[in-house]
Design a protein around this motif. Structure first.
Motif, mmCIF file in Angstrom:
data_model
loop_
_atom_site.group_PDB
_atom_site.id
_atom_site.type_symbol
_atom_site.label_atom_id
_atom_site.label_comp_id
_atom_site.label_asym_id
_atom_site.label_seq_id
_atom_site.Cartn_x
_atom_site.Cartn_y
_atom_site.Cartn_z
ATOM 1 N N ALA A 30 1.068 -1.107 0.090
ATOM 2 C CA ALA A 30 -0.080 -0.014 0.108
ATOM 3 C C ALA A 30 0.853 1.125 -0.008
ATOM 4 O O ALA A 30 2.156 1.239 0.798
ATOM 5 C CB ALA A 30 -0.948 0.029 1.345
ATOM 6 N N SER A 31 0.503 2.250 -0.696
ATOM 7 C CA SER A 31 1.317 3.466 -0.569
ATOM 8 C C SER A 31 0.570 4.309 0.488
ATOM 9 O O SER A 31 -0.404 3.751 1.232
ATOM 10 C CB SER A 31 0.949 4.184 -1.796
ATOM 11 N N ASP A 32 1.117 5.559 0.633
ATOM 12 C CA ASP A 32 0.497 6.215 1.728
ATOM 13 C C ASP A 32 -0.862 7.023 1.445
ATOM 14 O O ASP A 32 -1.249 7.642 2.332
ATOM 15 C CB ASP A 32 1.181 7.308 2.291
ATOM 16 N N TYR A 33 -1.329 6.723 0.409
ATOM 17 C CA TYR A 33 -2.423 7.268 -0.258
ATOM 18 C C TYR A 33 -3.759 6.458 -0.259
ATOM 19 O O TYR A 33 -3.345 5.290 -0.939
ATOM 20 C CB TYR A 33 -2.105 8.192 -1.618
ATOM 21 N N ASP A 34 -4.714 6.681 -0.040
ATOM 22 C CA ASP A 34 -6.111 5.822 -0.300
ATOM 23 C C ASP A 34 -6.083 5.217 -1.843
ATOM 24 O O ASP A 34 -5.807 6.185 -2.821
ATOM 25 C CB ASP A 34 -7.149 6.717 -0.058
#
Lengths: 508, 249
Positions: free
Chosen positions: B74-78
């Motif tokens: 997962a990246s830090d963004y939704d």
């Protein structure tokens, strides 16, 4: 792995979390603390959210829900006041509460102070590997934190590490909102309109009757403050239904108490309910307001507006009367003494059936009522008078009450199954009756209250005429369903179930 | 699920910046997005602070579905996940050449996670190889950054010729102008020439910007820190164009 919902019996401190990180040098915890704001915990009187494992917080300009089942917070901004789930503008919280009865108001459970913190577990490159959202809530002298740790795809280890770190700061798994109430010292009345009855099959009938009556009197009384506060119409509804059940026990258990006493008590309970009849009728009308407006043709709308303005005003007056009764010393004394009377069945002189074993009597009563229902239903065809349909409705209601009261004495699944099929027929009959009562109500306005509409008599008469025509045709429609619904209820399966549940073995 | 490749047969044209920023724009538009870094240098991962995958080595990318799925971060963004690259990705061509159906291997690998995403963006290394042929075959659209210079024109011509010769659908190619400096006469002229020649060129273009260069410092998509009026909306606009062309709903 699903999210981890935790509770800490004190305020969660980021500093403490970072101290626990000492052993894992690549991690840091960073958080953004929100302001500490005033808020309220909200739920319906019957704690529908607590039962669904949801906790709703009302804050200035917004709502926050902790969904314990899904392990997430759901938020929505709102403007202005709201009371019912149907008042909420579309949004994630509205969606979550969409199937809460639109008749039940959300009331303040407790006033609290809330601080929301969003935190992240970062690695040595500043990448977020796990997140948490924390609420620290203060109530009276207590302060607790709870929240949700969420994992991120591909970072399972970090998620587990963060749970460990939280654990070192005192966090334990939370699966029930009651725990939050307990730690915040919030006392909550566990209201239900279907009290769990602890009955003994061999206890004498008089004792069982007293027990059932006491239980429903308690339910009725629990609703008094809500009726007085006029929070929603369900308070009055439950209040009346409970007293009606009390009176039903007395008439269904004919011969259990002395005849004269039974008659007196019945009339006393009837009188208590009568004081609220008109308020309930008005409630039912006003609830259906939007529906009525779609039912009548355009030329009648102006008259309908007048009618509803009048009804709303009548309700105000009627509520005042009911409040006055419920707050009166006389009422208090009366209900108190009735309550005391049933606390101990020894207070009441018994009738000839008073000492019969409860289950034996119950089985007899249920079977007798069932055969009565079948007999009446068997006579109904297209040309049967409406009175007979009403008779069937009352008989069904009594059968339902009997089965509900005595469910604990029988195979509960079986009884519930019968009640479920009976309910379809009852709803049908209930609507038939409602439409009939409403027509009578309108006729009374025309006959006795036309004077309140000086100058608008024509408009009003036209609106009432249009409405009555609609109600009449709806009543007819319900009527045609009765035979079909009875056949559905009285299937071979139901008949066998009745036999199996309520007939003594060996009895044909 | 739609697969959008970001490809150029010439290096240094802003390919990774495009992949990263378009992936972010796609995620922000509500699409569940996976950015798949095929470039062994792993720059996409760097921009998202995601470390190179350690287990997704050698043939595993194409052969081992479980490892491929496990490598997703997962990246830090939704809505935005990433498959980080590692140095073994440089040998993709060797592995692919030894496998059967060597040109449809990528498609097979991506199919395994397709259900989790609406959009997969491929950040491709800059050469024509077996891997890039996999990309041309698999992708629904191939976004090609082009710096408006004579040399770029030549490489774009080459790419179209390659598509022609090898029977790939040319309509997949969506070139756009990258690192545009309108103050340069050459850029302006080249843009005019190219627009005449390639009707499929995206209308939106990306100007040369120090803010994009600073992505390496911020280690984040440019939109998250840049001024909305300068670079902030460039990629969101371009993503809209691509969505329309690729039929992403």
């Amino acid at each position: 792995m699903g999210p981890f919902v935790y509770i800490v019996p004190s305020a969660l401190k980021t500093k403490k979390l970072n101290t626990s990180l000492a052993g894992i040098p690549d991690y840091t915890i960073r958080d953004e603390k929100g302001e500490r704001v005033e808020g309220v915990i909200l739920d319906t009187f019957d704690n529908i959210l607590l039962k669904r494992r949801l906790l709703l917080f009302g804050l200035e300009g917004g709502l926050v829900v902790l969904d314990l089942k899904e392990g997430c917070f759901v938020e929505q901004e709102i403007e202005g006041a709201w009371r019912f789930s149907s008042d909420l503008p579309a949004g994630p919280v509205a969606e979550l509460l969409a199937d809460v009865s639109p008749l039940r108001a959300f009331l303040t459970v407790a006033k609290v102070k809330i601080r929301q913190t969003k935190g992240v577990l970062l690695d040595d490159e500043g990448k977020t590997r796990a997140r948490y959202t924390n609420l620290t809530v203060n109530h009276a002298d207590s302060s607790i934190s709870f929240g949700v740790v969420t994992s991120m795809r591909g970072y399972q280890r970090a998620f587990e590490d963060l749970i460990d770190i939280m654990g070192q700061a005192g966090a334990i798994a939370l699966d029930n909102g009651s725990e939050i109430y307990r730690l915040l010292a919030i006392k909550r009345y566990n209201y239900t309109n279907k009290p769990e009855l602890h009955l003994d099959a061999d206890a004498v009938a008089s004792e069982t009757a007293a027990r059932i009556i006491s239980a429903f009197m308690l339910v009725a009384r629990a609703n008094e403050s809500g009726v007085i506060g006029d929070y929603d119409t369900e308070f009055l509804h439950d209040y009346r239904v409970s007293f009606r059940k009390v009176r039903s026990v007395l008439s269904l258990f004919k011969g259990v108490y002395d005849g004269e006493i039974t008659r007196q008590l019945k009339s006393e309970f009837s009188a208590i309910m009568q004081g609220t009849n008109r308020l309930r009728d008005l409630d039912v009308y006003l609830m259906e307001k939007d529906h009525y407006f779609t039912m009548v043709p355009e030329p009648s709308l102006a008259g309908l507006t007048l009618l509803f303005a009048y009804l709303a005003n009548e309700r105000k007056k009627e509520l005042k009367k009911v409040k006055k009764i419920l707050q009166s010393k006389a009422y208090e004394r009366q209900v108190d003494s009735l309550n005391k009377l049933f606390m101990d069945s020894a207070n009441l002189s018994l009738g000839p059936k008073g000492k019969l074993p409860s289950k034996l009597l119950a089985s007899k009563l249920v079977l007798k009522r069932y055969s009565q229902v079948c007999r009446i239903a068997g006579t109904i065809n297209r040309s049967t008078r409406d009175e007979v349909v009403h008779e069937l409705r009352i008989s069904c209601k009594k059968l339902r009450y009997l089965m509900e009261f005595f469910t604990p004495l029988y195979d509960q699944d079986g009884v519930r199954q019968i009640i479920k099929t009976l309910k379809v027929l009852q709803d049908n009959l209930g609507r038939f009756n409602d439409y009939s009562v409403q027509q009578t109500f309108l006729r009374q306005i025309l006959d006795h209250e036309l004077g309140s509409f000086k100058g608008d008599e024509m408009q009003l008469t036209e609106a009432i005429g249009a409405l009555t025509a609609m109600l009449y045709s709806m009543q007819k429609k319900e009527r045609t369903q009765v035979v079909k619904n009875f056949i559905h209820f009285n299937s071979e399966e139901t008949r066998l179930l009745f036999k199996e549940l309520f007939q003594k073995k060996g009895e044909a | 699920m739609k697969i959008i490749a970001c490809y150029s047969n010439k290096g240094g044209v802003g390919k990774t910046a495009t992949s990263v920023n378009l992936a972010y724009a796609s995620a922000m538009s509500g699409k569940r997005t996976l950015l798949c870094d095929l470039d062994p240098q792993g720059a996409s991962g760097f921009y998202f602070r995601i470390k190179p995958s350690r287990k997704l080595k050698d043939r595993a990318f194409f052969k081992d579905v479980e490892r491929f799925v496990d490598a997703i971060r997962a990246s830090d963004y939704d809505n935005l996940d990433l498959v980080p690259a590692n140095l073994t990705f440089k040998d993709f061509d060797i592995f692919l050449s030894r496998m059967k159906n060597s040109r449809s291997r990528l498609k097979k690998a991506l199919k395994a996670v397709g259900g989790d995403y609406d959009v997969i963006i491929l950040d491709c290394p800059p050469n024509i190889s077996l891997l890039s042929e996999n990309v041309f075959k698999t992708a629904d659209r191939v976004v090609v950054p082009v710096i408006p210079t004579t040399l770029s024109l030549r490489t774009l011509d080459q790419l179209y010729a390659f598509f022609d010769e090898n029977g790939y659908q040319k309509k997949k190619l969506l070139p756009f102008f990258s690192m545009v400096q309108l103050s340069k006469k050459l850029h302006k002229e080249s843009m005019l020439t190219l627009r005449k020649k390639y009707k499929n060129l995206l209308k939106s273009y990306v100007p040369f910007s120090t803010e994009i260069e600073r992505m390496g410092v911020h280690r984040a998509p440019v939109t998250t820190y840049a001024n909305k009026n300068s670079m902030g909306n460039v990629y969101a606009k371009m993503w809209k164009d691509i969505e329309a062309k690729a039929g992403i709903l």
